[in-house]
Motif scaffolding. Structure first.
Motif, PDB file in Angstrom:
ATOM      1  N   SER A  13       4.125   0.351 -10.037  1.00 59.36           N
ATOM      2  CA  SER A  13       5.510  -0.022 -10.304  1.00 59.36           C
ATOM      3  C   SER A  13       6.018   0.738 -11.532  1.00 59.36           C
ATOM      4  N   ILE A  14       6.394   1.970 -11.299  1.00 62.96           N
ATOM      5  CA  ILE A  14       6.401   2.703 -10.039  1.00 62.96           C
ATOM      6  C   ILE A  14       5.781   4.077 -10.271  1.00 62.96           C
ATOM      7  N   VAL A  15       5.536   4.830  -9.171  1.00 61.75           N
ATOM      8  CA  VAL A  15       5.255   6.255  -9.293  1.00 61.75           C
ATOM      9  C   VAL A  15       6.586   6.989  -9.094  1.00 61.75           C
ATOM     10  N   PRO A  16       7.047   7.754 -10.112  1.00 64.07           N
ATOM     11  CA  PRO A  16       8.309   8.488  -9.934  1.00 64.07           C
ATOM     12  C   PRO A  16       8.218   9.490  -8.789  1.00 64.07           C
ATOM     13  N   THR A  17       9.270   9.561  -8.005  1.00 64.30           N
ATOM     14  CA  THR A  17       9.248  10.394  -6.801  1.00 64.30           C
ATOM     15  C   THR A  17       9.557  11.864  -7.058  1.00 64.30           C
ATOM     16  N   LEU A  40      -3.681  -1.444  -1.269  1.00 63.93           N
ATOM     17  CA  LEU A  40      -2.727  -0.699  -2.095  1.00 63.93           C
ATOM     18  C   LEU A  40      -1.294  -1.071  -1.767  1.00 63.93           C
ATOM     19  N   ARG A  41      -0.509  -1.421  -2.794  1.00 68.27           N
ATOM     20  CA  ARG A  41       0.933  -1.631  -2.691  1.00 68.27           C
ATOM     21  C   ARG A  41       1.581  -0.468  -3.428  1.00 68.27           C
ATOM     22  N   LEU A  42       2.012   0.521  -2.699  1.00 69.35           N
ATOM     23  CA  LEU A  42       2.548   1.751  -3.278  1.00 69.35           C
ATOM     24  C   LEU A  42       4.036   1.570  -3.585  1.00 69.35           C
ATOM     25  N   GLY A  43       4.339   1.362  -4.858  1.00 71.94           N
ATOM     26  CA  GLY A  43       5.723   1.252  -5.293  1.00 71.94           C
ATOM     27  C   GLY A  43       6.202   2.578  -5.846  1.00 71.94           C
ATOM     28  N   VAL A  44       7.286   3.104  -5.297  1.00 74.64           N
ATOM     29  CA  VAL A  44       7.831   4.391  -5.734  1.00 74.64           C
ATOM     30  C   VAL A  44       9.296   4.201  -6.116  1.00 74.64           C
ATOM     31  N   GLY A  45       9.821   5.168  -6.858  1.00 75.20           N
ATOM     32  CA  GLY A  45      11.226   5.108  -7.228  1.00 75.20           C
ATOM     33  C   GLY A  45      11.630   6.370  -7.954  1.00 75.20           C
ATOM     34  N   PRO A  46      12.937   6.632  -8.046  1.00 73.93           N
ATOM     35  CA  PRO A  46      13.389   7.888  -8.644  1.00 73.93           C
ATOM     36  C   PRO A  46      13.275   7.945 -10.154  1.00 73.93           C
ATOM     37  N   SER A  47      13.044   6.809 -10.821  1.00 75.18           N
ATOM     38  CA  SER A  47      13.035   6.744 -12.284  1.00 75.18           C
ATOM     39  C   SER A  47      14.450   6.982 -12.806  1.00 75.18           C
ATOM     40  N   HIS A  96      17.827  10.941  -2.180  1.00 73.63           N
ATOM     41  CA  HIS A  96      16.447  11.430  -2.327  1.00 73.63           C
ATOM     42  C   HIS A  96      15.450  10.322  -1.965  1.00 73.63           C
ATOM     43  N   LEU A  97      15.682   9.099  -2.478  1.00 69.90           N
ATOM     44  CA  LEU A  97      14.747   8.004  -2.216  1.00 69.90           C
ATOM     45  C   LEU A  97      14.755   7.621  -0.741  1.00 69.90           C
ATOM     46  N   ARG A  98      15.908   7.659  -0.105  1.00 71.68           N
ATOM     47  CA  ARG A  98      15.987   7.347   1.320  1.00 71.68           C
ATOM     48  C   ARG A  98      15.089   8.281   2.130  1.00 71.68           C
ATOM     49  N   THR A 125       0.988  -0.550   1.829  1.00 72.03           N
ATOM     50  CA  THR A 125       2.317  -1.156   1.789  1.00 72.03           C
ATOM     51  C   THR A 125       3.221  -0.272   0.951  1.00 72.03           C
ATOM     52  N   VAL A 126       4.354   0.137   1.487  1.00 72.45           N
ATOM     53  CA  VAL A 126       5.267   1.052   0.793  1.00 72.45           C
ATOM     54  C   VAL A 126       6.462   0.271   0.252  1.00 72.45           C
ATOM     55  N   MET A 127       6.578   0.213  -1.062  1.00 70.70           N
ATOM     56  CA  MET A 127       7.655  -0.504  -1.720  1.00 70.70           C
ATOM     57  C   MET A 127       8.488   0.463  -2.564  1.00 70.70           C
ATOM     58  N   ALA A 128       9.644  -0.003  -3.032  1.00 67.81           N
ATOM     59  CA  ALA A 128      10.490   0.847  -3.867  1.00 67.81           C
ATOM     60  C   ALA A 128      11.127   0.018  -4.967  1.00 67.81           C
TER      61      ALA A 128
END
Length: 321
Positions: free
Chosen positions: A70-74, A97-104, A123-125, A160-163
């Motif tokens: 929460s989170i890995v920047p994309t 693994l709950r992979l949370g990503v986001g643009p930062s 970009h996130l979409r 699990t892919v989260m954002a």
């Protein structure tokens, strides 16, 4: 509008693990599992230790605790590179693994990485579309406005892919595409009044069931309110000085954030603190505000070395209810 506290039973209780080095992070994850916490979360701002390497090592010393980012920047990682790391962790710890990503944010992406921060939601979409496809089926062939991805990782995973989301548009996108939405320092009433309706709108647009909201909640078992506030200012005092967060706080009823202030009133609204029983009682109210999962961020009052063990113990007891 929900007012009556609901039981926390059935809601995953996770904790944000903080340490300077990878070995210390692994030790923190092990301690969280021993305390009974259900998910260990890592933040990946700046040049923090790579979460996939840390979780790979932690998988060798744990058996059940889930791993969340929460989170890995994309922007700094192509989605196929992200999928490679996630798939490796899933092979070592299947389904955990709950992979949370986001643009930062623009200052981080452009200031640290030198990458243009352009059209973050678009970009996130595309990023989520790629991740969901390759981690869910094992392969991808995608060409969008922002990203191109073609390849295979050999088979589907249990990731699990989260954002992340902060404003309504972000929560709406999570409702449409992600397996979950992750908030950060958002007051619980803001989540109830803004995040949850937006998630539902996105899910309705996509014809799917609304995914859960992971509510980030600063927490500490301490009855020294002054020390708690000092610890909070050290750990989360930066957020009222970040434009996107400023506006979110103002929309949530804290106009002092527009002046860059983290007031006592804001801290007491954001940070769950007090005795162990008081902390557990307040966290039991989180589902009433729409939280499907709790991401507890321990606040460390200066000079209180027992605050973290006390807090982990309380979170473990809550998870066991």
């Amino acid at each position: 509008m929900l007012r009556r506290p609901l039981p926390v039973h059935g809601v995953t209780v996770g904790v944000h693990i903080v340490a300077r080095t990878a070995p210390e992070l692994v030790d923190g994850i092990v301690a969280a599992e021993q305390a009974g916490v259900e998910c260990a979360w890592l933040t990946v701002g700046g040049l923090a230790p790579d979460p996939f390497a840390v979780f790979g090592a932690a998988a060798m010393r744990t058996s059940r605790i889930k791993f969340g980012t929460s989170i890995v920047p994309t922007f700094p990682r192509h989605p196929l590179a992200m999928a490679q790391g996630a798939a490796a962790v899933d092979a070592l710890a299947p389904g955990r693994l709950r992979l949370g990503v986001g643009p930062s944010h623009k200052p981080v992406i452009e200031g640290t990485w030198g990458i243009p921060f352009e059209r973050p939601l678009e970009h996130l979409r595309e990023y989520l579309t790629i991740l969901k496809a390759i981690l869910g089926t094992g392969s991808i062939a995608f060409e969008g406005k922002r990203l191109i991805a073609r390849g295979s990782i050999g088979g589907p995973t249990g990731v699990t892919v989260m954002a992340s989301a902060l404003r309504a548009n972000g929560f709406r996108l999570c409702g449409e595409l992600a397996d979950g939405a992750i908030s950060w320092v958002c007051p619980l009433p803001y989540l109830r009044d803004v995040a949850i309706p937006a998630i539902r709108q996105g899910a309705e647009k996509a014809g799917r069931t609304p995914p859960p909201l992971v509510a980030h909640i600063p927490v500490v078992v301490s009855e020294d309110a002054d020390a708690v506030r000092e610890g909070a200012r050290r750990q989360i005092g930066i957020y009222p000085r970040v434009p996107f967060y400023q506006q979110m706080f103002a929309d949530a009823g804290f106009p002092e954030a527009l002046e860059g202030q983290l007031s006592d009133r804001m801290i007491d609204a954001l940070v769950v603190h007090g005795s162990a029983e008081a902390v557990k009682a307040r966290l039991r109210e989180a589902p009433a505000f729409g939280a499907g999962e709790i991401l507890a961020m321990p606040i460390l009052p200066p000079g209180d070395r027992e605050a973290l063990p006390r807090t982990l113990a309380a979170l473990g007891e809550l998870a066991a209810e």
